[in-house]
Design an enzyme around this catalytic site. Structure first.
Site, PDB file in Angstrom:
ATOM      1  N   LYS A 124     -17.506  -1.192   6.052  1.00  0.00           N
ATOM      2  CA  LYS A 124     -17.969  -2.157   5.059  1.00  0.00           C
ATOM      3  C   LYS A 124     -19.490  -2.148   4.905  1.00  0.00           C
ATOM      4  O   LYS A 124     -20.012  -2.256   3.797  1.00  0.00           O
ATOM      5  CB  LYS A 124     -17.472  -3.557   5.447  1.00  0.00           C
ATOM      6  CG  LYS A 124     -17.516  -4.543   4.298  1.00  0.00           C
ATOM      7  CD  LYS A 124     -16.839  -5.857   4.682  1.00  0.00           C
ATOM      8  CE  LYS A 124     -16.858  -6.828   3.489  1.00  0.00           C
ATOM      9  NZ  LYS A 124     -16.275  -8.131   3.857  1.00  0.00           N
ATOM     10  N   MET A 182      24.253   9.198   1.931  1.00  0.00           N
ATOM     11  CA  MET A 182      24.107  10.444   2.675  1.00  0.00           C
ATOM     12  C   MET A 182      24.352  10.210   4.161  1.00  0.00           C
ATOM     13  O   MET A 182      24.936  11.053   4.844  1.00  0.00           O
ATOM     14  CB  MET A 182      22.728  11.057   2.432  1.00  0.00           C
ATOM     15  CG  MET A 182      22.610  12.497   2.877  1.00  0.00           C
ATOM     16  SD  MET A 182      23.808  13.600   2.063  1.00  0.00           S
ATOM     17  CE  MET A 182      22.839  14.223   0.692  1.00  0.00           C
ATOM     18  N   GLU A 215       0.808  -1.222   0.000  1.00  0.00           N
ATOM     19  CA  GLU A 215       0.000   0.000   0.000  1.00  0.00           C
ATOM     20  C   GLU A 215       0.840   1.270   0.000  1.00  0.00           C
ATOM     21  O   GLU A 215       0.399   2.301  -0.511  1.00  0.00           O
ATOM     22  CB  GLU A 215      -0.972   0.010   1.190  1.00  0.00           C
ATOM     23  CG  GLU A 215      -2.110  -1.006   1.075  1.00  0.00           C
ATOM     24  CD  GLU A 215      -1.761  -2.375   1.638  1.00  0.00           C
ATOM     25  OE1 GLU A 215      -0.575  -2.615   1.949  1.00  0.00           O
ATOM     26  OE2 GLU A 215      -2.676  -3.200   1.772  1.00  0.00           O
ATOM     27  N   PHE A 232     -11.205  -7.784  13.651  1.00  0.00           N
ATOM     28  CA  PHE A 232     -10.140  -8.212  12.758  1.00  0.00           C
ATOM     29  C   PHE A 232      -9.839  -7.106  11.740  1.00  0.00           C
ATOM     30  O   PHE A 232     -10.745  -6.583  11.095  1.00  0.00           O
ATOM     31  CB  PHE A 232     -10.543  -9.496  12.024  1.00  0.00           C
ATOM     32  CG  PHE A 232      -9.501  -9.943  11.036  1.00  0.00           C
ATOM     33  CD1 PHE A 232      -8.234 -10.321  11.458  1.00  0.00           C
ATOM     34  CD2 PHE A 232      -9.771  -9.965   9.674  1.00  0.00           C
ATOM     35  CE1 PHE A 232      -7.266 -10.716  10.551  1.00  0.00           C
ATOM     36  CE2 PHE A 232      -8.808 -10.360   8.757  1.00  0.00           C
ATOM     37  CZ  PHE A 232      -7.554 -10.736   9.202  1.00  0.00           C
ATOM     38  N   GLN A 233      -8.596  -6.766  11.587  1.00  0.00           N
ATOM     39  CA  GLN A 233      -8.119  -5.708  10.692  1.00  0.00           C
ATOM     40  C   GLN A 233      -8.770  -4.357  10.987  1.00  0.00           C
ATOM     41  O   GLN A 233      -9.008  -3.564  10.083  1.00  0.00           O
ATOM     42  CB  GLN A 233      -8.285  -6.099   9.220  1.00  0.00           C
ATOM     43  CG  GLN A 233      -7.371  -7.274   8.850  1.00  0.00           C
ATOM     44  CD  GLN A 233      -7.200  -7.470   7.354  1.00  0.00           C
ATOM     45  OE1 GLN A 233      -8.124  -7.205   6.581  1.00  0.00           O
ATOM     46  NE2 GLN A 233      -6.031  -7.951   6.946  1.00  0.00           N
TER      47      GLN A 233
END
Lengths: 582, 171
Positions: A163, A480, A51, A113-114
């Site tokens: 959802k 760097m 993502e 969940f999630q």
């Protein structure tokens, strides 16, 4: 009116808003939206591998096309993985709308969940965010979100959709144009401020334009206007990292980038100027160096659409709160109206030419090793044959060398992570830019360390046949970090060596790409040519001098006039005060 | 190396905001994220349709930081207006406190006497205790609570400051 599901409303809104492409990754809490996308082939979905990649692709797409980038991810880990890219877009003012799935409303707060508190987590890394609890509100929120993301100072907006709201139905009609109750960014400057700005500019004898990403965000017209006002006044132009390309690097009035790794002439001109016209930049610490020594004798005009940028770090004499294009239009009109002519700046230019003569971007020649600066210079030279070139970068030495040695003549062709400094930005940004500009040559200039931060997106480029090029300046170090350790910690290279690097050529082949290794100066030109001429995606593993440092450099806590030009000036230690600065 | 403290002044800010979920977290979070101080914060909706809330924030910082706080608050999407009462004064500020004091005999009488001086009201009483309601500036309440501490202070609840500009114009 026939009712539609929340998921269908969302997709119809995206179509109504002109969205052509969505970068996303499916998951449990966005399955209804993915099902709606299945039935709406008008919207192209680019399936990413992580993502974070989706967010940077959206940024690359947005920065190179001027349109908002759209991201679709699931709840929980989908949303938290997107947070870095959202923050990056906030810091660099990139218009982006991120749609996140959420657990159904009745499960919010139960550690389902999630489940993650997405609006809580993203509250301070978005311009605004929403949790939509009813399908009736969905359409207005989506239209409002795009309005907020793309107007004023652009930025990321998150819409969290549970959802059950995606499944539940509501009537949908394309909303009429609306006036927001509280959000009304000021785009037109106060005429009195414009008048003062024009008079200050006419009276200045050592003026300089200090431009930034705001010029690019304002649209191509702003870049045209910047060129016009620079021509009218004859003043030198410098730019921040984010603003490169707004003013052509090939123009005689261009003095190069300013700041920590800017040019000697740009920084000295800032220090000795009597008037600084800041156009869409924000006096970032990378630009100002030590604040109490920043441009001590200059009056400062600050054109910015965001009032909170005014006097945040540097106090200015004249704030002009406006969109850059609008402010420059007004200033140019008034300049002409009052019959101003460019002042005689020959003395000022003579001094600038003196600083230019230091040739601060010079680097040592080598016949054994490829100098990284030379690799960029060759890439610049070779890519001029392409009709349109977009360069993205990761973060580190290679980014600064690209900024210094690649010349940008047009806006929206240089995509880099400036504010947040996100390693892992460049490659997905290149994919996003290629999606938005299918005919352009898109090259991600990378380092061996930062390319590995989102290297999984090679699969995305393969899947969508995107011919992006990754040009790795491979010095086997987080260059760097190593440079700062050399300058500050007596060369104690704590964990900055890139051990166990993959064989990038074999990796390319594993993904169905072309891999090219360039091992010495004699192979450089041909290797770059082969990269550009190869029709598909290419990784170039360009082995460069391992211990090159990026100069010039203003060390932490130093003034513009205390630039280091070459390694002989490096002491290898710093005071605690300097060490404590970023 | 030592870290320097900066000179700081107190300001009362009055905000009108859309009364939507998360607005308080948005504002309080802005203060923590940018390292600003909150001395007190009050919030309640103020329109018949409950659409708008007024938030009053007492903050402190150097003048430059106060300017930044106002600009940062002003750019939050649901914020309608930010007024610095301290800079746009004269203004009225009030805070309400409930002060529970326990004691018998002379202490009880002294508590009542002081309450009278401060125009505090008795809103609950038992044989051994009072709850006083007192309204006033933060200073006045601080002073009253300090006196009650010597007599037998049990606990205090304070609302934080609300304020409005004097005169007929809105903030």
């Amino acid at each position: 009116m026939a009712e539609k599901s929340g998921a269908d409303i969302l997709v119809e809104c995206l179509i109504d808003l002109g969205v052509e492409v969505v970068f996303g990754y499916p998951g449990g809490a966005v399955l209804p939206i993915y099902d709606a996308l299945f039935n709406h082939p008008k919207i192209r979905h680019v399936l990413v591998r992580h993502e974070q990649g989706a967010t940077h692709m959206a940024e690359g797409y947005a920065r190179s096309t001027g349109k908002p980038g759209v991201v679709l991810v699931t709840s929980g880990p989908g949303a938290t993985n997107a947070v870095t890219g959202i923050t990056d877009a906030l810091m660099d003012s990139i218009p982006m709308v991120v749609i996140t799935g959420q657990v159904p409303t009745q499960l919010i707060g139960t550690d389902a969940f999630q489940e993650a508190d997405t609006v809580g987590i993203t509250r301070h890394c978005t311009k605004h965010n929403y949790l939509v609890k009813s399908p009736n509100k969905l359409a207005s929120v989506i239209h409002e979100a795009f309005h907020i993301a793309t107007t004023g100072r652009p930025g990321p907006v998150v819409i969290d959709i549970p959802k059950n709201v995606q499944i539940a139905t509501a009537p949908y009609e394309k909303p009429e144009t609306f006036e927001h109750a509280s959000y009304r960014p000021q785009t037109k400057a106060d005429p009195a401020a414009i008048a003062s700005a024009v008079e200050m500019l006419a009276a200045a004898r050592r003026p300089i334009f200090y431009t930034g990403g705001g010029v690019i965000n304002s649209g191509p017209e702003a870049s045209t206007l910047l060129r016009e006002i620079a021509a009218l006044t004859g003043a030198p132009v410098t730019s921040t990292l984010m603003g490169l390309g707004a003013y052509p690097a090939s123009a005689p009035q261009w003095v190069g980038m300013l700041g920590m790794h800017g040019t000697y002439e740009a920084n000295w001109a800032m220090n000795k100027a009597d008037l600084i016209v800041c156009v869409g930049a924000r006096f970032d610490d990378r630009v100002t160096g030590r604040l109490d020594a920043f441009a001590p004798n200059a009056k400062k005009i600050h054109i910015d659409i965001d009032r909170s940028s005014i006097n945040k770090t540097v106090e200015v004499d004249l704030p002009v709160i406006a969109d850059v294009a609008s402010a420059l239009t007004d200033m140019i009109a008034l300049w002409k109206d009052r019959g101003h002519k460019a002042a005689d700046l020959s003395e000022w230019w003579a001094r600038i030419d003196g600083w230019r003569a230091r040739n601060c971007l010079a680097y040592p020649d080598s016949h054994e090793e490829i100098m990284p600066q030379e690799a960029i210079a060759q890439l610049y030279k070779a890519s001029r044959s392409a009709k349109d070139v977009i360069i993205t970068t990761e973060v580190g030495q290679h980014q600064m060398w690209a900024a210094q040695h690649f010349g940008f003549d047009e806006p929206n062709k240089w995509l880099t992570s400036g504010g947040l400094g996100t390693m892992g930005y460049g490659f997905p940004a290149a994919i996003g830019a290629q999606v938005g500009n299918p005919d352009s040559l898109v090259v991600c200039v990378a380092g061996d360390a930062s390319i590995q931060m989102n290297i999984q997106e090679m699969g995305t480029a393969t899947q969508y046949r995107l011919p992006v090029k990754i040009f790795i300046l491979n010095n086997e170090y987080m260059g760097m970090v190593r440079q700062w350790q050399e300058l500050t910690y007596e060369s104690r290279y704590s964990n900055s060596y890139s051990d166990s690097l993959p064989d990038f050529v074999k990796l390319a082949e594993a993904y169905g790409w072309t891999g090219i290794r360039i091992e010495g100066p004699q192979e450089l030109e041909a290797g770059i040519r082969q990269m550009i001429d190869t029709p598909g995606p290419v990784i170039v593993d360009c082995r460069v001098a391992k211990l090159s440092n990026c100069f010039p450099m203003i060390p932490s806590g130093a003034a513009h006039t205390e630039m280091l030009l070459d390694p002989s000036q490096v002491e290898g230690i710093m005071s605690d005060e300097a060490k404590a600065l970023v | 190396m030592h870290i320097q403290e900066e000179y700081s002044e107190r300001h009362v800010l009055s905000l009108t905001v859309s009364n939507e979920a998360g607005i308080l977290a948005r504002i309080a979070g802005l203060f923590t994220a940018r390292g600003y101080n909150i001395d007190s914060l009050t919030v309640a909706d103020i329109t018949p349709d409950h659409a708008i809330s007024r938030i009053t924030i007492v903050t402190s910082g150097p003048p430059k930081v106060i300017d930044q706080i106002i600009a940062q608050l002003d750019r939050l999407v649901p914020v309608h207006k930010v007024t610095d009462l301290t800079d746009n004064g004269p203004f009225v500020e009030r805070e309400l406190a409930l002060v529970k004091v326990a004691g018998v005999g002379e202490d009880r009488i002294e508590a009542l006497r002081l309450a009278d001086v401060f125009r505090a009201k008795v809103v609950d009483t038992t044989i051994e205790s009072f709850i006083f309601e007192i309204t006033g500036t933060t200073d006045k309440i601080d002073n009253f609570v300090a006196l009650m501490r010597q007599i037998g202070l049990v606990e205090v609840g304070r609302t934080g400051v609300v304020g409005l500009i004097r005169g007929k114009e809105p903030n």
